[in-house]
Design a protein around this motif. Structure first.
Motif, short mmCIF file in Angstrom:
data_model
loop_
_atom_site.label_atom_id
_atom_site.label_comp_id
_atom_site.label_asym_id
_atom_site.label_seq_id
_atom_site.Cartn_x
_atom_site.Cartn_y
_atom_site.Cartn_z
N CYS A 117 9.38 -14.69 -2.22
CA CYS A 117 9.03 -14.02 -3.74
C CYS A 117 10.18 -13.11 -3.03
CB CYS A 117 8.23 -13.69 -4.03
SG CYS A 117 6.87 -13.14 -3.31
N TRP A 118 10.59 -12.64 -1.93
CA TRP A 118 10.86 -11.03 -1.30
C TRP A 118 11.85 -11.17 -1.48
CZ3 TRP A 118 8.53 -6.94 -1.33
CH2 TRP A 118 7.28 -5.88 -1.52
N ARG A 119 12.72 -13.10 -0.77
CA ARG A 119 13.56 -13.01 -1.61
C ARG A 119 15.00 -13.83 -2.79
NH1 ARG A 119 12.38 -16.32 3.46
NH2 ARG A 119 11.89 -17.77 1.60
N ASP A 120 13.62 -13.97 -3.20
CA ASP A 120 13.65 -14.27 -5.04
C ASP A 120 13.79 -13.05 -5.83
OD1 ASP A 120 14.51 -16.78 -4.08
OD2 ASP A 120 12.09 -17.52 -4.81
N LEU A 121 13.28 -11.91 -5.35
CA LEU A 121 13.06 -10.69 -5.76
C LEU A 121 11.76 -10.85 -7.10
CD1 LEU A 121 17.23 -10.01 -6.35
CD2 LEU A 121 15.26 -8.76 -4.69
N THR A 122 10.50 -11.34 -7.04
CA THR A 122 9.69 -11.48 -7.47
C THR A 122 8.57 -11.02 -7.00
OG1 THR A 122 9.61 -13.73 -7.18
CG2 THR A 122 11.05 -13.70 -8.61
N CYS A 123 8.56 -10.68 -6.01
CA CYS A 123 7.14 -10.52 -5.14
C CYS A 123 6.50 -9.05 -6.30
CB CYS A 123 7.55 -9.85 -3.70
SG CYS A 123 7.33 -11.37 -3.12
N MET A 124 7.17 -8.11 -6.98
CA MET A 124 6.28 -7.38 -7.59
C MET A 124 5.95 -7.17 -8.34
SD MET A 124 7.16 -4.65 -5.08
CE MET A 124 5.90 -3.31 -5.87
N ASP A 125 6.15 -8.93 -9.02
CA ASP A 125 5.19 -9.36 -10.53
C ASP A 125 4.13 -9.56 -10.71
OD1 ASP A 125 7.97 -9.99 -11.58
OD2 ASP A 125 7.86 -11.74 -11.35
N TYR A 126 4.16 -9.68 -8.53
CA TYR A 126 1.83 -9.99 -8.96
C TYR A 126 1.47 -8.86 -7.52
CZ TYR A 126 4.66 -14.90 -9.28
OH TYR A 126 5.45 -15.40 -9.83
N HIS A 127 2.12 -8.08 -6.89
CA HIS A 127 2.10 -7.34 -6.09
C HIS A 127 0.79 -6.28 -6.36
CE1 HIS A 127 1.47 -4.38 -2.86
NE2 HIS A 127 1.44 -3.03 -3.70
N TYR A 128 1.20 -5.92 -8.10
CA TYR A 128 0.01 -4.72 -8.03
C TYR A 128 -0.73 -5.45 -8.92
CZ TYR A 128 4.13 -1.71 -8.71
OH TYR A 128 5.33 -1.25 -8.07
N GLU A 129 -0.91 -6.23 -8.98
CA GLU A 129 -2.34 -7.23 -9.16
C GLU A 129 -3.69 -7.40 -8.31
OE1 GLU A 129 -3.68 -9.04 -12.97
OE2 GLU A 129 -2.18 -10.69 -11.65
N THR A 130 -2.46 -7.93 -7.54
CA THR A 130 -2.65 -8.48 -6.29
C THR A 130 -3.06 -8.29 -4.96
OG1 THR A 130 -0.96 -9.70 -5.21
CG2 THR A 130 -2.61 -10.80 -7.10
N GLN A 131 -2.81 -6.79 -4.81
CA GLN A 131 -2.73 -6.05 -3.91
C GLN A 131 -4.45 -5.88 -3.78
OE1 GLN A 131 -2.10 -2.09 -3.83
NE2 GLN A 131 -1.07 -2.05 -6.32
N PRO A 132 -5.00 -5.47 -2.12
CA PRO A 132 -6.40 -5.39 -1.72
C PRO A 132 -7.03 -4.99 -2.47
CG PRO A 132 -4.99 -5.06 -0.06
CD PRO A 132 -3.55 -5.15 -0.72
N VAL A 133 -6.39 -3.13 -2.99
CA VAL A 133 -7.46 -2.50 -3.86
C VAL A 133 -7.05 -1.57 -4.62
CG1 VAL A 133 -9.51 -0.91 -4.33
CG2 VAL A 133 -9.49 -2.28 -2.18
N PRO A 134 -6.53 -2.83 -6.00
CA PRO A 134 -5.14 -1.87 -6.84
C PRO A 134 -5.88 -0.80 -7.00
CG PRO A 134 -5.75 -4.09 -7.42
CD PRO A 134 -6.63 -3.05 -6.39
#
Length: 401
Positions: free
Chosen positions: A64-81
């Motif tokens: 997803c880092w190569r597809d530029l889609t990781c930030m679609d998930y990061h904010y919700e799934t990071q350890p402690v939002p």
């Protein structure tokens, strides 16, 4: 004991600090022995490895880092939002792609600015500090981002930081200018013997850093790169990286207790323990704690996408909750059995969590999260059932008050 990447970074940053400052002066600006360029470059080498290691592990890791889609998930799934992450998660797809591109530029391109002259090195420091500030705002990544700012400061020279000092009287700035003028004219006083000792120490320090950097450089160049590890027992020179893979769904372990005699009784009332920062209560606002670190909350995040067999400490925690141990209860925010007898049974339930929609939250339902049960995480246990488990690991069995 789980050793976090920023703890290794703290050890290395502190070790470099030993050689940065004079050992026997209380003067704001010492007369002799200004910070060695070797030490300054050691700090620059540190920030270079931190950022490049983080960038390379991403490109080599999750697609997803190569597809530029990781930030679609990061904010919700990071350890402690935190609360900002709640709203950032709802940004449009094109903005998330832009964020990912900026991340790659900062971590893979900007680190090389260090070697391109004074102005580019200063620009590197500015960009890295700004980047870390943005990360602080959008997440609770412990003191990692604050600590990463420290070696970035080494990218600035006296001219760049002069505005921070008073120009009136014989303040720190005028003293620095005086020292620089004497050095330029070759009229400085003869160096004391101690300064030569310090020079020998700095050169030895530089040779040590270069030697210990060899396996780190090999790791950076390897397609099998590992992150957040060290190749020496003192963790003086380490390899770093963060979020080499991104979880696409957020799961949480919810620990519950009951006073019922029968854990399998459908009428048993199971009450939830509340943690200090990690998601649990759907109406609990995401916390804002950076630079503080709730270690247990982070461990619960890791445990949620593994099994309890891989995280036996969570059964140890369950035993302590069964005994209402004060030390364990001090690590959580809400004990449903406070002022009561300890629970007879404790269990772990597995849930999938998602951010609620901001519109729904504003409508008055008060929910920051929505969740769906996946199934049991670990079965109901009581102190008697845990006896053999604890004895096999030489753990003292908690006793109820």
């Amino acid at each position: 004991m789980h050793f976090w990447g920023w703890e290794s970074q703290l050890l290395e940053t502190g070790f470099l600090g030993i050689f940065l400052c004079p050992l026997w002066t209380l003067s704001q600006v010492p007369k002799h022995s200004p910070p060695s360029r070797i030490v300054i470059w050691a700090y620059r080498w540190l920030i270079f490895r931190i950022m490049l290691g983080a960038g390379l592990i991403k490109i080599r890791g999750d697609r997803c880092w190569r597809d530029l889609t990781c930030m679609d998930y990061h904010y919700e799934t990071q350890p402690v939002p935190n609360p900002v992450a709640y709203y950032m998660h709802r940004s449009p797809w094109w903005f998330h792609q832009f964020e990912t591109l900026v991340n790659h530029f900062i971590e893979l391109g900007v680190p090389f600015f260090i070697f391109l002259g004074r102005r580019m090195c200063t620009l590197h420091g500015l960009l890295q500090i700004l980047f870390q500030v943005l990360l602080v705002i959008s997440g609770n990544l412990s003191f990692l981002n604050w600590l990463t700012i420290v070696p970035s400061i080494a990218c600035f020279d006296d001219a760049a930081l002069g505005f921070l000092f008073s120009s009136k009287g014989r303040g720190a700035k005028s003293r620095v200018l005086e020292i620089q003028a004497k050095e330029a004219e070759g009229k400085g006083a003869p160096l004391p013997y101690s300064c030569y000792i310090r020079k020998v120490a700095n050169v030895s320090f530089g040779i040590l850093i270069a030697y210990l950097s060899t396996p780190v450089v090999v790791n950076l160049l390897s397609s099998q790169q590992v992150m957040n590890t060290s190749f020496n027992p003192l963790r003086i020179v380490n390899t770093y990286g963060a979020f080499g893979s991104i979880t696409k769904e957020r799961t949480e372990v919810v620990i519950q207790g009951t006073s019922s005699l029968d854990a399998n009784d459908p009428a048993a009332l199971w009450e939830e323990y509340g943690f200090k920062c990690k998601p649990g209560d759907l109406r609990k606002r995401p916390c804002l704690i950076s630079p503080y670190h709730y270690r247990l909350d982070w461990l619960m995040w890791f445990a949620a996408f593994q099994t309890y067999e891989q995280n036996e400490w969570i059964i140890h925690l369950a035993g302590k909750l069964l005994a209402n141990e004060k030390e364990a209860l001090s690590l959580i925010a809400f004990n449903p059995f406070e002022g009561k007898k300890p629970p007879r049974w404790v269990r772990g339930e597995h849930f999938r969590y998602k951010f609620s929609r901001p519109g729904g939250n504003h409508a008055g339902d008060g929910k920051w999260w929505i969740r769906k049960r996946i199934g049991p995480y670990f079965p109901p246990v009581n102190l008697e059932a845990l006896r053999k488990f604890f004895e096999a690991r030489n753990w003292p069995l908690p006793s109820q008050d």
